[in-house]
Design a protein around this motif. Structure first.
Motif, PDB file in Angstrom:
ATOM      1  N   ASP A  30      15.479  63.546  15.651  1.00  0.00           N
ATOM      2  CA  ASP A  30      14.579  63.023  14.624  1.00  0.00           C
ATOM      3  C   ASP A  30      14.407  61.529  14.830  1.00  0.00           C
ATOM      4  OD1 ASP A  30      13.985  65.326  12.781  1.00  0.00           O
ATOM      5  OD2 ASP A  30      16.166  65.398  12.745  1.00  0.00           O
ATOM      6  N   PHE A  31      13.141  61.106  14.838  1.00  0.00           N
ATOM      7  CA  PHE A  31      12.832  59.697  15.070  1.00  0.00           C
ATOM      8  C   PHE A  31      11.985  59.148  13.920  1.00  0.00           C
ATOM      9  CE2 PHE A  31      13.357  61.615  19.272  1.00  0.00           C
ATOM     10  CZ  PHE A  31      14.290  60.765  19.840  1.00  0.00           C
ATOM     11  N   LEU A  32      12.131  57.852  13.702  1.00  0.00           N
ATOM     12  CA  LEU A  32      11.312  57.128  12.747  1.00  0.00           C
ATOM     13  C   LEU A  32      10.509  56.079  13.505  1.00  0.00           C
ATOM     14  CD1 LEU A  32      10.550  56.274   9.802  1.00  0.00           C
ATOM     15  CD2 LEU A  32      12.449  54.646   9.953  1.00  0.00           C
ATOM     16  N   PHE A  33       9.172  56.194  13.467  1.00  0.00           N
ATOM     17  CA  PHE A  33       8.299  55.194  14.070  1.00  0.00           C
ATOM     18  C   PHE A  33       7.943  54.162  13.002  1.00  0.00           C
ATOM     19  CE2 PHE A  33       8.059  58.133  17.441  1.00  0.00           C
ATOM     20  CZ  PHE A  33       7.429  57.532  18.535  1.00  0.00           C
ATOM     21  N   ALA A  34       8.105  52.894  13.344  1.00  0.00           N
ATOM     22  CA  ALA A  34       7.796  51.813  12.426  1.00  0.00           C
ATOM     23  C   ALA A  34       6.767  50.893  13.073  1.00  0.00           C
ATOM     24  CB  ALA A  34       9.062  51.024  12.079  1.00  0.00           C
ATOM     25  N   SER A  35       5.549  50.890  12.525  1.00  0.00           N
ATOM     26  CA  SER A  35       4.518  50.009  13.068  1.00  0.00           C
ATOM     27  C   SER A  35       4.818  48.565  12.680  1.00  0.00           C
ATOM     28  CB  SER A  35       3.142  50.412  12.534  1.00  0.00           C
ATOM     29  OG  SER A  35       3.030  50.074  11.162  1.00  0.00           O
ATOM     30  N   SER A  36       4.262  47.621  13.416  1.00  0.00           N
ATOM     31  CA  SER A  36       4.458  46.203  13.122  1.00  0.00           C
ATOM     32  C   SER A  36       3.165  45.457  13.405  1.00  0.00           C
ATOM     33  CB  SER A  36       5.592  45.619  13.975  1.00  0.00           C
ATOM     34  OG  SER A  36       5.650  44.212  13.822  1.00  0.00           O
ATOM     35  N   PHE A  37       2.682  44.745  12.393  1.00  0.00           N
ATOM     36  CA  PHE A  37       1.440  44.002  12.542  1.00  0.00           C
ATOM     37  C   PHE A  37       1.644  42.684  13.302  1.00  0.00           C
ATOM     38  CE2 PHE A  37      -2.004  41.264  10.726  1.00  0.00           C
ATOM     39  CZ  PHE A  37      -3.066  41.962  11.266  1.00  0.00           C
ATOM     40  N   LYS A  38       2.899  42.213  13.340  1.00  0.00           N
ATOM     41  CA  LYS A  38       3.163  40.913  13.959  1.00  0.00           C
ATOM     42  C   LYS A  38       4.185  40.958  15.085  1.00  0.00           C
ATOM     43  CE  LYS A  38       2.135  38.269   9.767  1.00  0.00           C
ATOM     44  NZ  LYS A  38       2.663  37.296   8.758  1.00  0.00           N
ATOM     45  N   GLY A  39       4.835  42.087  15.287  1.00  0.00           N
ATOM     46  CA  GLY A  39       5.876  42.159  16.311  1.00  0.00           C
ATOM     47  C   GLY A  39       5.768  43.417  17.146  1.00  0.00           C
ATOM     48  N   THR A  40       6.896  43.862  17.656  1.00  0.00           N
ATOM     49  CA  THR A  40       6.919  45.064  18.482  1.00  0.00           C
ATOM     50  C   THR A  40       7.048  46.306  17.602  1.00  0.00           C
ATOM     51  OG1 THR A  40       9.320  44.867  18.738  1.00  0.00           O
ATOM     52  CG2 THR A  40       7.947  43.873  20.436  1.00  0.00           C
ATOM     53  N   THR A  41       6.437  47.385  18.054  1.00  0.00           N
ATOM     54  CA  THR A  41       6.560  48.667  17.362  1.00  0.00           C
ATOM     55  C   THR A  41       7.926  49.263  17.705  1.00  0.00           C
ATOM     56  OG1 THR A  41       4.175  49.020  17.474  1.00  0.00           O
ATOM     57  CG2 THR A  41       5.562  50.963  17.116  1.00  0.00           C
ATOM     58  N   LEU A  42       8.667  49.684  16.677  1.00  0.00           N
ATOM     59  CA  LEU A  42      10.036  50.144  16.886  1.00  0.00           C
ATOM     60  C   LEU A  42      10.167  51.641  16.624  1.00  0.00           C
ATOM     61  CD1 LEU A  42      12.009  47.239  15.164  1.00  0.00           C
ATOM     62  CD2 LEU A  42      11.672  47.606  17.612  1.00  0.00           C
ATOM     63  N   ILE A  43      11.007  52.269  17.435  1.00  0.00           N
ATOM     64  CA  ILE A  43      11.341  53.683  17.250  1.00  0.00           C
ATOM     65  C   ILE A  43      12.831  53.757  16.932  1.00  0.00           C
ATOM     66  CG2 ILE A  43      11.340  55.990  18.248  1.00  0.00           C
ATOM     67  CD1 ILE A  43       9.236  55.002  20.250  1.00  0.00           C
ATOM     68  N   TYR A  44      13.146  54.315  15.771  1.00  0.00           N
ATOM     69  CA  TYR A  44      14.535  54.488  15.353  1.00  0.00           C
ATOM     70  C   TYR A  44      14.931  55.950  15.502  1.00  0.00           C
ATOM     71  CZ  TYR A  44      14.251  49.901  13.083  1.00  0.00           C
ATOM     72  OH  TYR A  44      14.102  48.565  12.826  1.00  0.00           O
ATOM     73  N   LYS A  45      16.189  56.158  15.826  1.00  0.00           N
ATOM     74  CA  LYS A  45      16.727  57.515  15.851  1.00  0.00           C
ATOM     75  C   LYS A  45      17.513  57.760  14.572  1.00  0.00           C
ATOM     76  CE  LYS A  45      19.533  60.767  18.555  1.00  0.00           C
ATOM     77  NZ  LYS A  45      20.406  60.956  19.746  1.00  0.00           N
ATOM     78  N   HIS A  46      17.277  58.920  13.969  1.00  0.00           N
ATOM     79  CA  HIS A  46      17.998  59.308  12.759  1.00  0.00           C
ATOM     80  C   HIS A  46      19.314  59.963  13.179  1.00  0.00           C
ATOM     81  CE1 HIS A  46      18.727  61.988   9.159  1.00  0.00           C
ATOM     82  NE2 HIS A  46      18.555  60.815   8.600  1.00  0.00           N
ATOM     83  N   VAL A  47      20.420  59.309  12.859  1.00  0.00           N
ATOM     84  CA  VAL A  47      21.748  59.752  13.305  1.00  0.00           C
ATOM     85  C   VAL A  47      22.515  60.324  12.118  1.00  0.00           C
ATOM     86  CG1 VAL A  47      23.905  59.042  14.381  1.00  0.00           C
ATOM     87  CG2 VAL A  47      21.767  57.977  15.086  1.00  0.00           C
ATOM     88  N   ILE A  48      23.108  61.482  12.318  1.00  0.00           N
ATOM     89  CA  ILE A  48      23.937  62.119  11.292  1.00  0.00           C
ATOM     90  C   ILE A  48      25.389  62.097  11.766  1.00  0.00           C
ATOM     91  CG2 ILE A  48      24.391  64.229   9.989  1.00  0.00           C
ATOM     92  CD1 ILE A  48      21.470  64.984  10.369  1.00  0.00           C
ATOM     93  N   VAL A  49      26.274  61.554  10.929  1.00  0.00           N
ATOM     94  CA  VAL A  49      27.691  61.433  11.280  1.00  0.00           C
ATOM     95  C   VAL A  49      28.528  62.170  10.240  1.00  0.00           C
ATOM     96  CG1 VAL A  49      29.597  59.846  11.713  1.00  0.00           C
ATOM     97  CG2 VAL A  49      27.266  59.183  12.349  1.00  0.00           C
ATOM     98  N   ASP A  50      29.419  63.030  10.706  1.00  0.00           N
ATOM     99  CA  ASP A  50      30.341  63.742   9.826  1.00  0.00           C
ATOM    100  C   ASP A  50      31.678  63.001   9.846  1.00  0.00           C
ATOM    101  OD1 ASP A  50      31.925  65.419   8.372  1.00  0.00           O
ATOM    102  OD2 ASP A  50      31.464  67.236   9.499  1.00  0.00           O
ATOM    103  N   LEU A  51      31.997  62.298   8.762  1.00  0.00           N
ATOM    104  CA  LEU A  51      33.224  61.505   8.702  1.00  0.00           C
ATOM    105  C   LEU A  51      34.476  62.370   8.652  1.00  0.00           C
ATOM    106  CD1 LEU A  51      32.153  58.731   6.155  1.00  0.00           C
ATOM    107  CD2 LEU A  51      32.192  58.607   8.648  1.00  0.00           C
ATOM    108  N   SER A  52      34.305  63.653   8.373  1.00  0.00           N
ATOM    109  CA  SER A  52      35.467  64.527   8.320  1.00  0.00           C
ATOM    110  C   SER A  52      35.794  65.138   9.674  1.00  0.00           C
ATOM    111  CB  SER A  52      35.240  65.658   7.301  1.00  0.00           C
ATOM    112  OG  SER A  52      34.199  66.522   7.737  1.00  0.00           O
ATOM    113  N   ALA A  53      34.935  64.892  10.664  1.00  0.00           N
ATOM    114  CA  ALA A  53      35.143  65.492  11.986  1.00  0.00           C
ATOM    115  C   ALA A  53      36.297  64.819  12.711  1.00  0.00           C
ATOM    116  CB  ALA A  53      33.871  65.369  12.809  1.00  0.00           C
TER     117      ALA A  53
END
Length: 519
Positions: free
Chosen positions: A496-519
């Protein structure tokens, strides 16, 4: 001591160091004599200066006892050479480390005592392979009932072994709670996070995703180069890459719509008119097939596509002083003007949604409060219903659903942005978010997680997470995006990715990370 006596000396040392009682079948217990270099108590239960359990123990040992020993750790595989062990006691010790596989190789172990050892937690696999356990004593420890101990709650609910009641010492909300009575549902151990995955070296406005030819694609509007940039997922390089573009001038929106497996793209431009392109699969390129009425669409700011019954539509929000926000309908060959909602209101955003199963449009405007239109089946047109009260200067409206409830996020550049809930006859205030310089307040659902992202031209972008118990958003994470204008979720290759447009900078792609703290 000669070579012949070394084995006996080593065994005697282990017997003292391990504080063990050696039992053999059909024989009486043999009490070891304490060697000169090891000080023992009269019951041979304590050997001073010991720090780690030795790795070699006589294999026929049935019972071992460690009471007030100086051991600080139980390493992995400490009892591999004592497979016949049936009873193992650790009482009133202080351990820094107990390895996951500390008790591996003990298939016959029936009784295990780790009582009064000042333990705050236990490794997750500590009981793995101990299939013969009938009794486990964990009393007298200062357990910290956090996510690292969730496994123990689950194990207590499934084991056949008898476990005396044990209690939490921390955190404060769990202090003195009986661990045996806790439920795994009481532990919220899954956390999520957005991590920067890829950066695209250009500014952007709108970002949209679409499915075409059995794959997911992304299209990004670049206002300064006037391009619609199309991205595809590279399964080998594991990243997004350019595969085509549509060149124009001052492009503000590139809106894809797939009708009967044919891809069309509505390209809205501030200058030079707006156009519709078709993907020619034989020529492998985009071909312009239609111009959009320049007299009605003078300064497009947003486009929404939707389907009512069997018909496809798109609507363009026009932000000029003399333009018309207009609905266009697909007639089998192209899109043609179907309805002009109103003129000269300088609409900045349009949102399509269903309320009580009926199609609606919400128009945001710089000159009036947001207006709600409802689809009329008799006339096949939208009819104005009412305004959203006390919400002047709303730049945009986006909706989301939680179960059957409908909510909207309203963006303000100056003042508080809002979350409102449909109450049956009107939208009611639910929550206010301080916003300064905000032009996008985008709700997004990723897997089972509901977010709302409030962008800003002057500060960090705020990501909010929907708290189901509180029935409202709570602050979650900050993202450093320069002048964001849109956010979109893209799911591909089980990522799963999040695309974030930017009017003044670089367009960024974030990855949605799921972490299980009990693992």
């Amino acid at each position: 001591m000669g070579n012949a006596s070394r084995p006996f000396r080593r065994i005697a040392y282990f017997l003292c160091l391990l504080s063990m009682l050696l039992l053999t079948e059909g024989k009486k217990p043999v009490k070891p004599k304490c060697p000169a270099w090891c000080t023992c108590t009269k019951d041979n239960a304590l050997c001073e200066n010991a720090r780690s359990i030795p790795r070699s123990v006589p294999p026929d040992v049935i019972s071992l006892s460690f009471v007030r020993s100086a051991f600080t750790k139980i390493p992995e595989g400490s009892f591999l050479l004592t497979p016949s062990l049936q009873l193992l006691l650790f009482t009133s010790n202080t351990f820094d480390v107990i390895s996951d596989d500390a008790f591996m190789g003990l298939p016959h172990l029936e009784y295990l005592s780790l009582a009064n050892n000042n333990l705050q937690s236990l490794p997750k696999d500590i009981f793995k392979g101990l299939d013969s356990l009938t009794n486990v004593d964990l009393r007298g420890n200062a357990f910290n009932c956090d996510c690292k101990l969730k496994w123990l709650v689950e194990w207590l609910g499934s084991t056949n072994a008898t476990v005396e009641d044990i209690y939490c010492e921390s955190p404060p909300e769990y202090k003195k709670r009986k661990i045996n009575s806790l439920s795994p549902k009481e532990f919220d151990c899954i956390i999520t996070e957005f991590e920067v995955y890829q950066s695209l070296p250009y500014q952007s406005l709108s970002v949209d995703t679409f499915s075409y030819m059995n794959d997911e694609h992304v299209v990004i509007a670049q206002p300064f180069t006037g391009k619609c940039i199309f991205l595809e997922w590279d399964h080998v390089e594991v990243m997004f890459r350019n595969y085509d573009n549509i060149t124009g001038t001052s492009t503000v929106v590139c809106k894809p719509i797939v009708i009967e497996s044919q891809l069309y793209v509505i390209v809205a431009q501030l200058f030079g008119g707006s156009h519709i392109y078709k993907r020619d699969i034989f020529a492998n390129k985009f071909i312009k097939i239609q111009d959009i009425e320049i007299l009605k669409i003078r300064k497009p700011n947003d486009i929404e596509t939707f389907r009512i019954a069997e018909d496809w539509y798109f609507v363009v929000a026009d932000s000029s002083k003399a333009g018309f926000t207009t609905v266009y309908k697909w007639n089998g060959n192209g899109f043609y003007s179907h309805q002009s909602l109103h003129a000269w209101y300088r609409d900045t955003d349009v949102e399509y949604l269903e309320i009580s199963g009926k199609p609606h449009l919400i128009l945001s405007s710089s000159s009036q409060r947001p207006v709600i239109y409802q689809w009329n089946k008799g006339t096949n047109e939208f009819v104005k219903r009412f305004d959203i009260q006390d919400m002047e200067d709303a730049y945009a409206v986006k909706h989301f659903k939680v179960k059957e409830d409908v909510y909207i996020c309203l963006t303000r550049f100056i003042g508080d942005s809002k979350v409102m809930k449909w109450g049956g006859s009107a939208f009611l205030d639910l929550q206010r978010m301080p916003s300064r310089g905000s032009m996008v307040f985008q709700p997004l659902q990723i897997s089972n997680y509901q977010y709302a992202i409030l962008g800003s031209d002057y500060s960090f972008t705020q990501v909010y997470y929907w708290d189901a118990e509180k029935a409202k958003f709570v602050k979650f994470q900050e993202l450093n995006v320069q002048a964001p204008r849109s956010f979109i979720h893209v799911s591909i290759d089980k990522r799963d990715f999040l695309f974030a447009s930017s009017f003044k900078g670089t367009t960024l792609i974030y990855k949605h990370v799921i972490v299980d703290l009990s693992a």
